[in-house]
Design an enzyme around this catalytic site. Sequence first.
Site, PDB file in Angstrom:
ATOM      1  CB  SER A  17     -10.290 -14.819   0.482  1.00 34.83           C
ATOM      2  OG  SER A  17     -10.518 -15.740   1.509  1.00 34.83           O
ATOM      3  N   GLY A  18     -11.290 -12.779  -1.573  1.00 36.43           N
ATOM      4  CA  GLY A  18     -10.986 -11.882  -2.698  1.00 36.43           C
ATOM      5  C   GLY A  18     -11.653 -10.528  -2.535  1.00 36.43           C
ATOM      6  CD  GLU A  37     -21.095 -12.296   2.262  1.00 37.18           C
ATOM      7  OE1 GLU A  37     -20.089 -12.254   1.548  1.00 37.18           O
ATOM      8  OE2 GLU A  37     -21.975 -13.182   2.146  1.00 37.18           O
ATOM      9  CB  CYS A  45     -11.124 -18.675   3.235  1.00 31.84           C
ATOM     10  SG  CYS A  45      -9.596 -18.853   4.157  1.00 31.84           S
ATOM     11  CE  LYS A  53      -8.233 -27.318   5.471  1.00 29.30           C
ATOM     12  NZ  LYS A  53      -8.363 -27.239   4.035  1.00 29.30           N
ATOM     13  CB  ALA A 120     -25.595  -8.087  -4.801  1.00 31.16           C
ATOM     14  NE  ARG A 328      -4.057  -7.952   0.093  1.00 39.49           N
ATOM     15  CZ  ARG A 328      -3.517  -8.708   1.024  1.00 39.49           C
ATOM     16  NH1 ARG A 328      -2.403  -9.389   0.760  1.00 39.49           N
ATOM     17  NH2 ARG A 328      -4.064  -8.811   2.217  1.00 39.49           N
ATOM     18  CB  ALA A 350      -0.891 -27.914   1.158  1.00 39.50           C
ATOM     19  CG  HIS A 447      21.823 -33.490   9.920  1.00 39.39           C
ATOM     20  ND1 HIS A 447      21.196 -34.486   9.211  1.00 39.39           N
ATOM     21  CD2 HIS A 447      22.419 -34.091  10.988  1.00 39.39           C
ATOM     22  CE1 HIS A 447      21.418 -35.648   9.812  1.00 39.39           C
ATOM     23  NE2 HIS A 447      22.150 -35.439  10.897  1.00 39.39           N
TER      24      HIS A 447
HETATM   25  P1  NAP Z   1     -12.297 -31.535  -6.317  1.00 33.68           P
HETATM   26  O1  NAP Z   1     -10.941 -31.395  -5.748  1.00 33.68           O
HETATM   27  O2  NAP Z   1     -12.597 -31.054  -7.674  1.00 33.68           O
HETATM   28  O3  NAP Z   1     -12.685 -33.087  -6.212  1.00 33.68           O
HETATM   29  C1  NAP Z   1     -13.956 -33.552  -6.559  1.00 33.68           C
HETATM   30  C2  NAP Z   1     -13.954 -35.056  -6.422  1.00 33.68           C
HETATM   31  O4  NAP Z   1     -15.270 -35.540  -6.589  1.00 33.68           O
HETATM   32  C3  NAP Z   1     -13.087 -35.734  -7.472  1.00 33.68           C
HETATM   33  O5  NAP Z   1     -12.465 -36.842  -6.866  1.00 33.68           O
HETATM   34  C4  NAP Z   1     -14.121 -36.185  -8.508  1.00 33.68           C
HETATM   35  O6  NAP Z   1     -13.720 -37.321  -9.209  1.00 33.68           O
HETATM   36  C5  NAP Z   1     -15.281 -36.537  -7.613  1.00 33.68           C
HETATM   37  N1  NAP Z   1     -16.579 -36.465  -8.272  1.00 33.68           N
HETATM   38  C6  NAP Z   1     -17.106 -35.461  -8.996  1.00 33.68           C
HETATM   39  N2  NAP Z   1     -18.358 -35.769  -9.397  1.00 33.68           N
HETATM   40  C7  NAP Z   1     -18.614 -37.009  -8.928  1.00 33.68           C
HETATM   41  C8  NAP Z   1     -19.743 -37.883  -9.013  1.00 33.68           C
HETATM   42  N3  NAP Z   1     -20.837 -37.540  -9.687  1.00 33.68           N
HETATM   43  N4  NAP Z   1     -19.652 -39.092  -8.412  1.00 33.68           N
HETATM   44  C9  NAP Z   1     -18.532 -39.446  -7.741  1.00 33.68           C
HETATM   45  N5  NAP Z   1     -17.450 -38.669  -7.613  1.00 33.68           N
HETATM   46  C10 NAP Z   1     -17.499 -37.456  -8.198  1.00 33.68           C
HETATM   47  O7  NAP Z   1     -13.392 -30.830  -5.412  1.00 33.68           O
HETATM   48  P2  NAP Z   1     -13.500 -30.636  -3.844  1.00 33.68           P
HETATM   49  O8  NAP Z   1     -12.694 -31.608  -3.098  1.00 33.68           O
HETATM   50  O9  NAP Z   1     -14.975 -30.562  -3.604  1.00 33.68           O
HETATM   51  O10 NAP Z   1     -12.845 -29.207  -3.645  1.00 33.68           O
HETATM   52  C11 NAP Z   1     -13.326 -28.093  -4.397  1.00 33.68           C
HETATM   53  C12 NAP Z   1     -12.259 -27.045  -4.557  1.00 33.68           C
HETATM   54  O11 NAP Z   1     -12.066 -26.416  -3.313  1.00 33.68           O
HETATM   55  C13 NAP Z   1     -10.896 -27.579  -4.946  1.00 33.68           C
HETATM   56  O12 NAP Z   1     -10.759 -27.711  -6.309  1.00 33.68           O
HETATM   57  C14 NAP Z   1      -9.968 -26.536  -4.393  1.00 33.68           C
HETATM   58  O13 NAP Z   1      -9.842 -25.521  -5.332  1.00 33.68           O
HETATM   59  C15 NAP Z   1     -10.719 -26.023  -3.176  1.00 33.68           C
HETATM   60  N6  NAP Z   1     -10.167 -26.605  -1.924  1.00 33.68           N
HETATM   61  C16 NAP Z   1      -8.846 -26.427  -1.634  1.00 33.68           C
HETATM   62  C17 NAP Z   1      -8.331 -26.948  -0.468  1.00 33.68           C
HETATM   63  C18 NAP Z   1      -6.891 -26.740  -0.125  1.00 33.68           C
HETATM   64  O14 NAP Z   1      -6.263 -25.880  -0.737  1.00 33.68           O
HETATM   65  N7  NAP Z   1      -6.307 -27.485   0.813  1.00 33.68           N
HETATM   66  C19 NAP Z   1      -9.130 -27.690   0.398  1.00 33.68           C
HETATM   67  C20 NAP Z   1     -10.456 -27.865   0.063  1.00 33.68           C
HETATM   68  C21 NAP Z   1     -10.970 -27.319  -1.101  1.00 33.68           C
HETATM   69  P3  NAP Z   1     -12.814 -37.210 -10.545  1.00 33.68           P
HETATM   70  O15 NAP Z   1     -11.443 -36.842 -10.112  1.00 33.68           O
HETATM   71  O16 NAP Z   1     -12.921 -38.574 -11.116  1.00 33.68           O
HETATM   72  O17 NAP Z   1     -13.465 -36.155 -11.390  1.00 33.68           O
END
Ligand code: NAP
Length: 459
Positions: A17-18, A37, A45, A53, A120, A328, A350, A447
């Site tokens: 994306s970026g 790439e 994304c 997703k 790269a 951008r 979200a 409403h």
């Molecule tokens: P995340 O939101 O940082 O969540 C990671 C989860 O794993 C947390 O619940 C964490 O627990 C747990 N965890 C980490 N290490 C662990 C371990 N060793 N054992 C057990 N649990 C562990 O990461 P993610 O869900 O993988 O998503 C990554 C990033 O992708 C997000 O931060 C976001 O920026 C992006 N993303 C965004 C969207 C969206 O905008 N809808 C959707 C998907 C992904 P703790 O909380 O206790 O540390």
Amino acid sequence: MAADTESFDLLVLGAGSGGLAAAKRAASHGARVAVVEGDRVGGTCVIRGCVPKKLLVYGAAYRQWLADAPSQGWLPLLGDGLRCDPALLLEQVRREVDRLNTLHIGWLEKAGVALLPGWARFIDAHRVAVRSQGGQERLVSADRILIAVGGRPTRPAIAGAELGWVSDDLFELQALPERVVIVGGGFIACEFANILQGLGVDVVQLVRSERILRGFDGEAATLLQESMQECGIDLRTGVVPAAIETEAAGGLSLRTASGETFRCGGVLLATGRRPFLEGLDLAAAGVQVVDQRIPVDANQATNLPHIFAVGDVTDRINLTPVAIDEGRAFADSTYGNRPRQVNYGTVPVAVFSRPELATVGLSEEAAIERHGSDAIRVHRARFRPMAQALAKRGPAVLLKLVVENGSDRVLGCHMVGDHAAEIIQMAAIAVGMGATKADFDRTMALHPSVAEEFVTMAN
Ligand code: NAP
């Protein structure tokens, strides 16, 4: 410099994306741009994240609609029922991703950006070697280089972690097992728990802390957690994974630190992501790396004034629209004579769970920490939405405003419920403009809607 070195004004590493946004915008300002790439054009994304997703989210939502159908007067004809075929959905999603991948390649061509397929590796501060899948290397030099290589999922340091899936793997599955254990309580864990459950999989979600979605408004996250449990996800908190093992009879088992064992057909490790720096040899260029990420200033510049970085590789706010705006802003500032910086102030977020959770601004906890508990107040509405009245089912929706007493400014706006992402996107405009609770109150309600509660909350 070697005679066979190709040269550009801007070399972008990564067609996610970026990188794509920066490359096309820079080219539109007249720069000669190339993008390197090694994987598929589109990045996380488009290829293995937000887009596939969300398509799965839409597919999984039919379970609830079909369950509700009789309450709306839609009755199944005898012997003509519907069944879910996740393999078919996954295949359709992959086809749509292929279509988008082709579109993105076409858009690069149209923008006059050269696509250099391969991985790269920095040779020095101005030159990069690009190694194609066939193993051939070409040398490319550029006045400026933008690193936009994104991130990769991480696996926890437990025995057998390599047996588990990360989110990338789910999009490649040909079929879904009967039972999946999900480790994690973040975005990916919650979204996939709902997707898989919607597609008929028996889901166990293991969260190591006391609730899902650390950092989100606690009341909103708790409501989502309860809703997910009510809809049949076996979501357990305070559970730490210890090992994944193969079962003699087939399948896997996940053992927890307290000795419990969960047998399943697959384990999804949704335990976070980190910048993808492998193979770049940033040291050869002298690009500084701190805590496995590339730090940048407000203009996206690294420690070297001609090398920039945007998106997940900088590990700031790891969201697609943020990476696009960073790309951008860099291109407009550098090539378009329109210097600007990204507004990180009010970024709406979200979680595409069921129900959705969306938010902009400060959580109640963060507002108290920043302003003190006496300086803020909370307004909320929690009710069963009309859309669920005939089906007589939960979960309740929650709409919540966190307001600063002195200024009356809305510091945070949170929602759990259907279409929360769509609603909070609009609320983000108001919050970003510094709207007060009085501004919300002055707005005429629409409403009957769920969102009208944001402008009718009692003072
Ligand atoms: P995340 O939101 O940082 O969540 C990671 C989860 O794993 C947390 O619940 C964490 O627990 C747990 N965890 C980490 N290490 C662990 C371990 N060793 N054992 C057990 N649990 C562990 O990461 P993610 O869900 O993988 O998503 C990554 C990033 O992708 C997000 O931060 C976001 O920026 C992006 N993303 C965004 C969207 C969206 O905008 N809808 C959707 C998907 C992904 P703790 O909380 O206790 O540390």
